[in-house]
Scaffold this motif. Sequence first.
Motif, PDB file in Angstrom:
ATOM      1  N   VAL A 222       9.910   5.385   0.689  1.00 53.77           N
ATOM      2  CA  VAL A 222       8.474   5.374   0.410  1.00 53.77           C
ATOM      3  C   VAL A 222       8.082   6.626  -0.364  1.00 53.77           C
ATOM      4  O   VAL A 222       7.321   6.561  -1.328  1.00 53.77           O
ATOM      5  CB  VAL A 222       7.665   5.250   1.725  1.00 53.77           C
ATOM      6  N   TRP A 223       8.628   7.780   0.031  1.00 55.76           N
ATOM      7  CA  TRP A 223       8.314   9.021  -0.671  1.00 55.76           C
ATOM      8  C   TRP A 223       8.778   8.952  -2.128  1.00 55.76           C
ATOM      9  O   TRP A 223       8.032   9.318  -3.038  1.00 55.76           O
ATOM     10  CB  TRP A 223       8.972  10.202   0.031  1.00 55.76           C
TER      11      TRP A 223
ATOM     12  N   ALA B 123       6.640   6.550  -4.151  1.00 58.05           N
ATOM     13  CA  ALA B 123       5.311   7.117  -4.423  1.00 58.05           C
ATOM     14  C   ALA B 123       5.401   8.198  -5.502  1.00 58.05           C
ATOM     15  O   ALA B 123       4.495   8.333  -6.325  1.00 58.05           O
ATOM     16  CB  ALA B 123       4.716   7.697  -3.142  1.00 58.05           C
ATOM     17  N   TRP B 124       6.485   8.964  -5.524  1.00 62.05           N
ATOM     18  CA  TRP B 124       6.659  10.007  -6.535  1.00 62.05           C
ATOM     19  C   TRP B 124       6.838   9.386  -7.924  1.00 62.05           C
ATOM     20  O   TRP B 124       6.391   9.938  -8.914  1.00 62.05           O
ATOM     21  CB  TRP B 124       7.877  10.846  -6.190  1.00 62.05           C
TER      22      TRP B 124
ATOM     23  N   ILE C 294       5.579   6.647  -9.157  1.00 64.22           N
ATOM     24  CA  ILE C 294       4.446   5.856  -9.645  1.00 64.22           C
ATOM     25  C   ILE C 294       3.411   6.811 -10.217  1.00 64.22           C
ATOM     26  O   ILE C 294       3.064   7.811  -9.608  1.00 64.22           O
ATOM     27  CB  ILE C 294       3.825   5.017  -8.508  1.00 64.22           C
TER      28      ILE C 294
ATOM     29  N   GLY D 257      -0.719   3.406 -11.262  1.00 66.66           N
ATOM     30  CA  GLY D 257      -0.020   2.468 -10.402  1.00 66.66           C
ATOM     31  C   GLY D 257       1.157   1.803 -11.087  1.00 66.66           C
ATOM     32  O   GLY D 257       1.665   0.796 -10.617  1.00 66.66           O
TER      33      GLY D 257
ATOM     34  N   TRP E  93       5.142   2.008 -12.742  1.00 64.36           N
ATOM     35  CA  TRP E  93       6.392   2.741 -12.562  1.00 64.36           C
ATOM     36  C   TRP E  93       6.596   3.664 -13.751  1.00 64.36           C
ATOM     37  O   TRP E  93       6.425   3.289 -14.893  1.00 64.36           O
ATOM     38  CB  TRP E  93       7.575   1.780 -12.455  1.00 64.36           C
TER      39      TRP E  93
END
Length: 110
Positions: free
Chosen positions: A79-80, A83-84, A86, A90, A92
């Motif tokens: 998840v980390w 999130a980094w 993106i 929102g 990629w």
Amino acid sequence: MPVDLNAIPPLAPLIRRPQTKRWLTFLGAILLAESASTLWRWESERFGFIFWSTALGFPKAIWGLCFSLRRFSYQCDQVWAAAWNINDAGEWVAGATPGDNVDKSQDALL
């Protein structure tokens, strides 16, 4: 206003998932060690719920707890990293997808 594109941080590497063979080997080792220890130290008759839960149930519970903690750690890292990677819109960054950029240096971990 000029933008320094060299200041953009690189993509965060995604962590490899826990290897099934290692965890099954770990389960076998815990079952053998705890069962041998139980058989060696058990002083009364070897039957009944308490004996079998001590010989087989507790090792599985310990293994399940270790596996759950490792799996939770893996999910938090995923998840980390996602999130980094993106950007604010929102999307990629640089065409990265969740399966790309897996860090292969994590092979030593269970």
